[in-house]
Scaffold this motif. Structure first.
Motif, PDB file in Angstrom:
ATOM      1  N   GLY A  69      13.055 -26.896 -60.916  1.00 39.47           N
ATOM      2  CA  GLY A  69      12.055 -26.176 -61.684  1.00 39.47           C
ATOM      3  C   GLY A  69      11.018 -25.575 -60.757  1.00 39.47           C
ATOM      4  O   GLY A  69      10.846 -26.020 -59.619  1.00 39.47           O
ATOM      5  N   ARG A  70      10.332 -24.554 -61.253  1.00 36.07           N
ATOM      6  CA  ARG A  70       9.296 -23.876 -60.473  1.00 36.07           C
ATOM      7  C   ARG A  70       8.022 -23.766 -61.291  1.00 36.07           C
ATOM      8  O   ARG A  70       8.057 -23.670 -62.513  1.00 36.07           O
ATOM      9  CB  ARG A  70       9.749 -22.473 -60.069  1.00 36.07           C
ATOM     10  CG  ARG A  70      10.954 -22.431 -59.153  1.00 36.07           C
ATOM     11  CD  ARG A  70      11.422 -21.002 -59.003  1.00 36.07           C
ATOM     12  NE  ARG A  70      12.576 -20.885 -58.137  1.00 36.07           N
ATOM     13  CZ  ARG A  70      13.347 -19.811 -58.066  1.00 36.07           C
ATOM     14  NH1 ARG A  70      13.076 -18.757 -58.821  1.00 36.07           N
ATOM     15  NH2 ARG A  70      14.384 -19.768 -57.250  1.00 36.07           N
ATOM     16  N   GLY A  71       6.901 -23.742 -60.586  1.00 37.92           N
ATOM     17  CA  GLY A  71       5.623 -23.511 -61.246  1.00 37.92           C
ATOM     18  C   GLY A  71       5.335 -24.512 -62.348  1.00 37.92           C
ATOM     19  O   GLY A  71       5.283 -25.723 -62.138  1.00 37.92           O
ATOM     20  N   VAL A  78      10.447 -33.667 -63.681  1.00 40.04           N
ATOM     21  CA  VAL A  78      10.225 -35.103 -63.486  1.00 40.04           C
ATOM     22  C   VAL A  78      10.531 -35.859 -64.775  1.00 40.04           C
ATOM     23  O   VAL A  78      11.200 -36.909 -64.763  1.00 40.04           O
ATOM     24  CB  VAL A  78       8.771 -35.370 -63.050  1.00 40.04           C
ATOM     25  CG1 VAL A  78       8.502 -36.867 -62.967  1.00 40.04           C
ATOM     26  CG2 VAL A  78       8.493 -34.706 -61.704  1.00 40.04           C
ATOM     27  N   GLN A  79      10.076 -35.344 -65.906  1.00 36.86           N
ATOM     28  CA  GLN A  79      10.295 -35.992 -67.191  1.00 36.86           C
ATOM     29  C   GLN A  79      11.792 -36.127 -67.499  1.00 36.86           C
ATOM     30  O   GLN A  79      12.268 -37.195 -67.900  1.00 36.86           O
ATOM     31  CB  GLN A  79       9.612 -35.199 -68.309  1.00 36.86           C
ATOM     32  CG  GLN A  79       9.814 -35.780 -69.691  1.00 36.86           C
ATOM     33  CD  GLN A  79       9.283 -34.877 -70.791  1.00 36.86           C
ATOM     34  OE1 GLN A  79       8.973 -33.716 -70.561  1.00 36.86           O
ATOM     35  NE2 GLN A  79       9.157 -35.412 -71.992  1.00 36.86           N
ATOM     36  N   ILE A  80      12.534 -35.052 -67.294  1.00 36.87           N
ATOM     37  CA  ILE A  80      13.975 -35.067 -67.579  1.00 36.87           C
ATOM     38  C   ILE A  80      14.686 -36.063 -66.671  1.00 36.87           C
ATOM     39  O   ILE A  80      15.530 -36.845 -67.124  1.00 36.87           O
ATOM     40  CB  ILE A  80      14.557 -33.648 -67.400  1.00 36.87           C
ATOM     41  CG1 ILE A  80      13.988 -32.710 -68.472  1.00 36.87           C
ATOM     42  CG2 ILE A  80      16.077 -33.668 -67.459  1.00 36.87           C
ATOM     43  CD1 ILE A  80      14.275 -31.249 -68.227  1.00 36.87           C
ATOM     44  N   ALA A  81      14.344 -36.054 -65.375  1.00 38.82           N
ATOM     45  CA  ALA A  81      14.992 -36.951 -64.423  1.00 38.82           C
ATOM     46  C   ALA A  81      14.733 -38.415 -64.783  1.00 38.82           C
ATOM     47  O   ALA A  81      15.647 -39.264 -64.721  1.00 38.82           O
ATOM     48  CB  ALA A  81      14.502 -36.669 -63.006  1.00 38.82           C
ATOM     49  N   ARG A  96      12.623 -33.425 -53.630  1.00 37.16           N
ATOM     50  CA  ARG A  96      12.148 -32.495 -52.599  1.00 37.16           C
ATOM     51  C   ARG A  96      11.232 -31.451 -53.217  1.00 37.16           C
ATOM     52  O   ARG A  96      11.566 -30.846 -54.228  1.00 37.16           O
ATOM     53  CB  ARG A  96      13.317 -31.797 -51.901  1.00 37.16           C
ATOM     54  CG  ARG A  96      14.146 -32.705 -51.003  1.00 37.16           C
ATOM     55  CD  ARG A  96      15.060 -31.884 -50.103  1.00 37.16           C
ATOM     56  NE  ARG A  96      15.810 -32.722 -49.178  1.00 37.16           N
ATOM     57  CZ  ARG A  96      17.038 -33.164 -49.386  1.00 37.16           C
ATOM     58  NH1 ARG A  96      17.663 -32.831 -50.502  1.00 37.16           N
ATOM     59  NH2 ARG A  96      17.651 -33.920 -48.499  1.00 37.16           N
ATOM     60  N   MET A  97      10.084 -31.272 -52.584  1.00 38.64           N
ATOM     61  CA  MET A  97       9.182 -30.187 -52.950  1.00 38.64           C
ATOM     62  C   MET A  97       9.432 -29.025 -51.991  1.00 38.64           C
ATOM     63  O   MET A  97       9.626 -29.240 -50.795  1.00 38.64           O
ATOM     64  CB  MET A  97       7.726 -30.633 -52.836  1.00 38.64           C
ATOM     65  CG  MET A  97       7.319 -31.718 -53.809  1.00 38.64           C
ATOM     66  SD  MET A  97       7.099 -31.099 -55.489  1.00 38.64           S
ATOM     67  CE  MET A  97       5.737 -29.967 -55.280  1.00 38.64           C
ATOM     68  N   GLU A  98       9.446 -27.827 -52.521  1.00 37.84           N
ATOM     69  CA  GLU A  98       9.642 -26.674 -51.637  1.00 37.84           C
ATOM     70  C   GLU A  98       9.062 -25.417 -52.255  1.00 37.84           C
ATOM     71  O   GLU A  98       8.958 -25.295 -53.480  1.00 37.84           O
ATOM     72  CB  GLU A  98      11.129 -26.464 -51.337  1.00 37.84           C
ATOM     73  CG  GLU A  98      11.987 -26.179 -52.553  1.00 37.84           C
ATOM     74  CD  GLU A  98      13.449 -25.955 -52.172  1.00 37.84           C
ATOM     75  OE1 GLU A  98      14.084 -25.110 -52.821  1.00 37.84           O
ATOM     76  OE2 GLU A  98      13.944 -26.621 -51.240  1.00 37.84           O
ATOM     77  N   GLY A 128       8.114 -25.290 -56.015  1.00 39.37           N
ATOM     78  CA  GLY A 128       9.228 -25.789 -56.812  1.00 39.37           C
ATOM     79  C   GLY A 128       9.537 -27.248 -56.520  1.00 39.37           C
ATOM     80  O   GLY A 128       9.060 -27.832 -55.550  1.00 39.37           O
ATOM     81  N   LEU A 129      10.339 -27.835 -57.404  1.00 35.47           N
ATOM     82  CA  LEU A 129      10.743 -29.234 -57.263  1.00 35.47           C
ATOM     83  C   LEU A 129      12.230 -29.354 -57.520  1.00 35.47           C
ATOM     84  O   LEU A 129      12.748 -28.819 -58.508  1.00 35.47           O
ATOM     85  CB  LEU A 129       9.962 -30.103 -58.259  1.00 35.47           C
ATOM     86  CG  LEU A 129      10.240 -31.610 -58.209  1.00 35.47           C
ATOM     87  CD1 LEU A 129       9.676 -32.188 -56.913  1.00 35.47           C
ATOM     88  CD2 LEU A 129       9.614 -32.315 -59.407  1.00 35.47           C
ATOM     89  N   HIS A 130      12.928 -30.042 -56.613  1.00 36.74           N
ATOM     90  CA  HIS A 130      14.354 -30.318 -56.769  1.00 36.74           C
ATOM     91  C   HIS A 130      14.542 -31.834 -56.825  1.00 36.74           C
ATOM     92  O   HIS A 130      14.110 -32.548 -55.918  1.00 36.74           O
ATOM     93  CB  HIS A 130      15.158 -29.767 -55.583  1.00 36.74           C
ATOM     94  CG  HIS A 130      15.261 -28.277 -55.569  1.00 36.74           C
ATOM     95  ND1 HIS A 130      16.253 -27.608 -54.888  1.00 36.74           N
ATOM     96  CD2 HIS A 130      14.518 -27.318 -56.154  1.00 36.74           C
ATOM     97  CE1 HIS A 130      16.098 -26.312 -55.052  1.00 36.74           C
ATOM     98  NE2 HIS A 130      15.059 -26.108 -55.813  1.00 36.74           N
TER      99      HIS A 130
END
Length: 197
Positions: A69-71, A78-81, A96-98, A128-130
């Motif tokens: 996800g981005r922005g 995070v909630q879904i994970a 990972r943050m990028e 973004g967050l992966h």
């Protein structure tokens, strides 16, 4: 390529072009979260990728999925994970943050073709967050690694892997009252305070 975004007044003559290339090229086990108030479709999709849909035994399953996800959608990622980790046992995680450079493309609206306007392209950087979830062990030395949750904290619901039947629509209160005999009032014949003659 433009380096500055046009003003709102200038953008009135343009329309944004959606780029579907990234979505088309994404692996099947990648989930790109879009802004939404309801994360349920992403949760269901992730469960199907990891466990199958419960109908087709030959359906493709994956041992690893990535939620991105981005922005504004970072919180939803995070909630879904966290929900998936509590529905599927043995999931290893790497976060990972990028920052990603996104190119916005605008083209002139047809009404302004005669002005000789050209397409606009400009870049912007979006955080973004992966989050990678895997049934296989990941790199434990990675700073973003998290081990699987204890099995006592994971609850697998069989109904999560099935398609639920749609709920019946509630009848309108006026519709339910239609056709019922009146319980009082004029012509009702059932007033509780009626006096004998």
């Amino acid at each position: 390529m433009s380096t500055e975004k046009p003003t709102r007044t200038e953008l009135k003559k343009y329309q944004r072009v959606k780029d579907s290339k990234e979505k088309a090229d994404a692996p099947k086990n990648d989930l790109m979260v879009a802004p939404t108030k309801n994360p349920a479709p992403y949760i269901k999709r992730a469960l199907i990728l990891l466990n199958g849909d419960g109908k087709d035994e030959a359906a493709e399953k994956f041992r690893t999925i990535t939620i991105m996800g981005r922005g504004k959608t970072v919180g939803q990622v995070v909630q879904i994970a966290e929900i998936i980790k509590r529905r599927v046992k043995g999931l290893h995680q790497i976060t990972r943050m990028e920052n990603t450079t996104v190119t916005d493309h605008y083209k002139p609206k047809q009404a302004f073709d005669e002005e000789g306007l050209e397409d606009l392209h400009f870049n912007r950087v979006v955080g973004g967050l992966h989050i990678t979830l895997s049934l296989d062990e990941l790199d434990t030395s990675d700073s973003g690694y998290q081990p699987p949750l204890p099995e006592s904290e994971v609850t697998e619901h069989e109904e999560d892997f099935k398609t639920r039947a749609p709920r019946r629509k509630r009848k309108n209160a006026k519709t339910e009252q239609k056709g019922k005999p009146a319980s009082g009032g004029r012509g009702g014949g059932g007033g509780g305070n009626a006096q004998p003659t």
